[in-house]
Motif scaffolding. Sequence first.
Motif, PDB file in Angstrom:
ATOM      1  N   SER A  70       1.070  -6.870  10.989  1.00  0.00           N
ATOM      2  CA  SER A  70       0.837  -7.809  12.085  1.00  0.00           C
ATOM      3  C   SER A  70       1.995  -8.798  12.213  1.00  0.00           C
ATOM      4  CB  SER A  70      -0.481  -8.559  11.892  1.00  0.00           C
ATOM      5  OG  SER A  70      -0.403  -9.382  10.744  1.00  0.00           O
ATOM      6  N   SER A  71       2.896  -8.832  11.221  1.00  0.00           N
ATOM      7  CA  SER A  71       4.064  -9.720  11.304  1.00  0.00           C
ATOM      8  C   SER A  71       5.309  -8.940  10.911  1.00  0.00           C
ATOM      9  CB  SER A  71       3.858 -10.957  10.426  1.00  0.00           C
ATOM     10  OG  SER A  71       3.623 -10.582   9.085  1.00  0.00           O
ATOM     11  N   ALA A  72       5.806  -9.095   9.697  1.00  0.00           N
ATOM     12  CA  ALA A  72       7.008  -8.398   9.248  1.00  0.00           C
ATOM     13  C   ALA A  72       6.636  -7.357   8.196  1.00  0.00           C
ATOM     14  CB  ALA A  72       8.004  -9.391   8.662  1.00  0.00           C
ATOM     15  N   PHE A  73       7.231  -6.156   8.332  1.00  0.00           N
ATOM     16  CA  PHE A  73       6.964  -5.132   7.335  1.00  0.00           C
ATOM     17  C   PHE A  73       8.134  -4.154   7.242  1.00  0.00           C
ATOM     18  CE2 PHE A  73       5.583  -3.049  11.195  1.00  0.00           C
ATOM     19  CZ  PHE A  73       5.952  -1.726  11.015  1.00  0.00           C
ATOM     20  N   ILE A  74       8.169  -3.467   6.105  1.00  0.00           N
ATOM     21  CA  ILE A  74       9.087  -2.362   5.878  1.00  0.00           C
ATOM     22  C   ILE A  74       8.250  -1.187   5.406  1.00  0.00           C
ATOM     23  CG2 ILE A  74      10.986  -1.474   4.463  1.00  0.00           C
ATOM     24  CD1 ILE A  74      12.060  -4.347   4.299  1.00  0.00           C
ATOM     25  N   SER A  75       8.485  -0.030   6.003  1.00  0.00           N
ATOM     26  CA  SER A  75       7.777   1.189   5.639  1.00  0.00           C
ATOM     27  C   SER A  75       8.807   2.210   5.164  1.00  0.00           C
ATOM     28  CB  SER A  75       7.021   1.724   6.858  1.00  0.00           C
ATOM     29  OG  SER A  75       6.390   2.945   6.545  1.00  0.00           O
ATOM     30  N   VAL A  76       8.522   2.859   4.036  1.00  0.00           N
ATOM     31  CA  VAL A  76       9.448   3.842   3.469  1.00  0.00           C
ATOM     32  C   VAL A  76       8.686   5.145   3.215  1.00  0.00           C
ATOM     33  CG1 VAL A  76      11.010   4.365   1.554  1.00  0.00           C
ATOM     34  CG2 VAL A  76      10.803   2.012   2.364  1.00  0.00           C
ATOM     35  N   GLN A  77       9.289   6.266   3.647  1.00  0.00           N
ATOM     36  CA  GLN A  77       8.703   7.574   3.418  1.00  0.00           C
ATOM     37  C   GLN A  77       9.551   8.303   2.369  1.00  0.00           C
ATOM     38  OE1 GLN A  77       9.144   6.432   6.801  1.00  0.00           O
ATOM     39  NE2 GLN A  77       7.089   5.646   6.403  1.00  0.00           N
ATOM     40  N   TYR A  78       8.852   8.937   1.425  1.00  0.00           N
ATOM     41  CA  TYR A  78       9.500   9.628   0.318  1.00  0.00           C
ATOM     42  C   TYR A  78       9.124  11.106   0.309  1.00  0.00           C
ATOM     43  CZ  TYR A  78       9.651   4.888  -1.735  1.00  0.00           C
ATOM     44  OH  TYR A  78       9.849   3.555  -1.966  1.00  0.00           O
ATOM     45  N   VAL A  79      10.046  11.914  -0.194  1.00  0.00           N
ATOM     46  CA  VAL A  79       9.770  13.290  -0.576  1.00  0.00           C
ATOM     47  C   VAL A  79      10.227  13.396  -2.020  1.00  0.00           C
ATOM     48  CG1 VAL A  79      10.367  15.718  -0.230  1.00  0.00           C
ATOM     49  CG2 VAL A  79      10.037  14.231   1.759  1.00  0.00           C
ATOM     50  N   ASN A  80       9.305  13.774  -2.904  1.00  0.00           N
ATOM     51  CA  ASN A  80       9.586  13.843  -4.350  1.00  0.00           C
ATOM     52  C   ASN A  80      10.213  12.550  -4.862  1.00  0.00           C
ATOM     53  OD1 ASN A  80       8.548  16.463  -4.589  1.00  0.00           O
ATOM     54  ND2 ASN A  80      10.486  17.332  -3.911  1.00  0.00           N
ATOM     55  N   ASP A  81       9.659  11.407  -4.437  1.00  0.00           N
ATOM     56  CA  ASP A  81      10.087  10.065  -4.864  1.00  0.00           C
ATOM     57  C   ASP A  81      11.524   9.718  -4.501  1.00  0.00           C
ATOM     58  OD1 ASP A  81       7.582   9.404  -5.778  1.00  0.00           O
ATOM     59  OD2 ASP A  81       8.002   9.912  -7.859  1.00  0.00           O
ATOM     60  N   LYS A  82      12.047  10.339  -3.442  1.00  0.00           N
ATOM     61  CA  LYS A  82      13.366   9.994  -2.902  1.00  0.00           C
ATOM     62  C   LYS A  82      13.186   9.604  -1.432  1.00  0.00           C
ATOM     63  CE  LYS A  82      16.078  11.596  -6.313  1.00  0.00           C
ATOM     64  NZ  LYS A  82      17.309  11.205  -6.848  1.00  0.00           N
ATOM     65  N   VAL A  83      13.859   8.535  -1.006  1.00  0.00           N
ATOM     66  CA  VAL A  83      13.753   8.039   0.371  1.00  0.00           C
ATOM     67  C   VAL A  83      14.293   9.087   1.346  1.00  0.00           C
ATOM     68  CG1 VAL A  83      14.543   6.276   2.006  1.00  0.00           C
ATOM     69  CG2 VAL A  83      13.990   5.633  -0.351  1.00  0.00           C
ATOM     70  N   GLU A 137       0.840  -1.198   0.000  1.00  0.00           N
ATOM     71  CA  GLU A 137       0.000   0.000   0.000  1.00  0.00           C
ATOM     72  C   GLU A 137       0.869   1.241   0.000  1.00  0.00           C
ATOM     73  OE1 GLU A 137      -1.662   1.334   4.046  1.00  0.00           O
ATOM     74  OE2 GLU A 137      -1.676  -0.860   4.152  1.00  0.00           O
ATOM     75  N   CYS A 138       0.349   2.303  -0.588  1.00  0.00           N
ATOM     76  CA  CYS A 138       1.002   3.620  -0.610  1.00  0.00           C
ATOM     77  C   CYS A 138      -0.056   4.688  -0.396  1.00  0.00           C
ATOM     78  CB  CYS A 138       1.682   3.881  -1.953  1.00  0.00           C
ATOM     79  SG  CYS A 138       3.223   3.017  -2.202  1.00  0.00           S
ATOM     80  N   SER A 139       0.361   5.792   0.210  1.00  0.00           N
ATOM     81  CA  SER A 139      -0.523   6.940   0.347  1.00  0.00           C
ATOM     82  C   SER A 139       0.340   8.191   0.355  1.00  0.00           C
ATOM     83  CB  SER A 139      -1.344   6.844   1.634  1.00  0.00           C
ATOM     84  OG  SER A 139      -0.482   6.846   2.759  1.00  0.00           O
ATOM     85  N   GLY A 140      -0.275   9.313   0.072  1.00  0.00           N
ATOM     86  CA  GLY A 140       0.467  10.560   0.110  1.00  0.00           C
ATOM     87  C   GLY A 140      -0.159  11.628  -0.746  1.00  0.00           C
ATOM     88  N   ALA A 141       0.447  12.828  -0.656  1.00  0.00           N
ATOM     89  CA  ALA A 141      -0.005  13.971  -1.422  1.00  0.00           C
ATOM     90  C   ALA A 141       1.070  15.039  -1.395  1.00  0.00           C
ATOM     91  CB  ALA A 141      -1.303  14.532  -0.838  1.00  0.00           C
ATOM     92  N   LEU A 142       1.046  15.903  -2.400  1.00  0.00           N
ATOM     93  CA  LEU A 142       1.934  17.067  -2.465  1.00  0.00           C
ATOM     94  C   LEU A 142       3.411  16.722  -2.379  1.00  0.00           C
ATOM     95  CD1 LEU A 142      -0.173  19.436  -0.181  1.00  0.00           C
ATOM     96  CD2 LEU A 142      -0.147  19.358  -2.675  1.00  0.00           C
ATOM     97  N   GLY A 143       3.818  15.671  -3.062  1.00  0.00           N
ATOM     98  CA  GLY A 143       5.232  15.304  -3.091  1.00  0.00           C
ATOM     99  C   GLY A 143       5.697  14.446  -1.937  1.00  0.00           C
ATOM    100  N   LEU A 144       4.832  14.189  -0.967  1.00  0.00           N
ATOM    101  CA  LEU A 144       5.148  13.324   0.174  1.00  0.00           C
ATOM    102  C   LEU A 144       4.391  12.020   0.009  1.00  0.00           C
ATOM    103  CD1 LEU A 144       4.650  15.923   3.046  1.00  0.00           C
ATOM    104  CD2 LEU A 144       6.787  15.319   1.915  1.00  0.00           C
TER     105      LEU A 144
END
Length: 85
Positions: free
Chosen positions: A63-76, A47-54
């Motif tokens: 509920s088990s294993a996950f990785i979450s990545v936050q971007y600004v203008n498609d850069k980590v 899943e992805c969510s965001g707005a205005l370049g974020l």
Amino acid sequence: MKVRVCVVLLSCLWLISCSKINQENYNRLKAGQTKAEVEDLLGKPAECSGALGLSSCTWGDQSSAFISVQYVNDKVVMYAGQGLR
């Protein structure tokens, strides 16, 4: 019948062991990577969510294993993981 059950179980184990949501791939993440580079490493996000370049994308299941990545203008800019092996 027993052969089918064995094949199904082995297939499930193989799929689990091939997960890209693991500590090794998490260690390869770096600030500044592009969204395309992260998707090459981890695959398409759950899943992805965001707005205005974020934006924020998640791989795996919280509920088990996950990785979450936050971007600004498609850069980590930030990333986190939990339950990784």
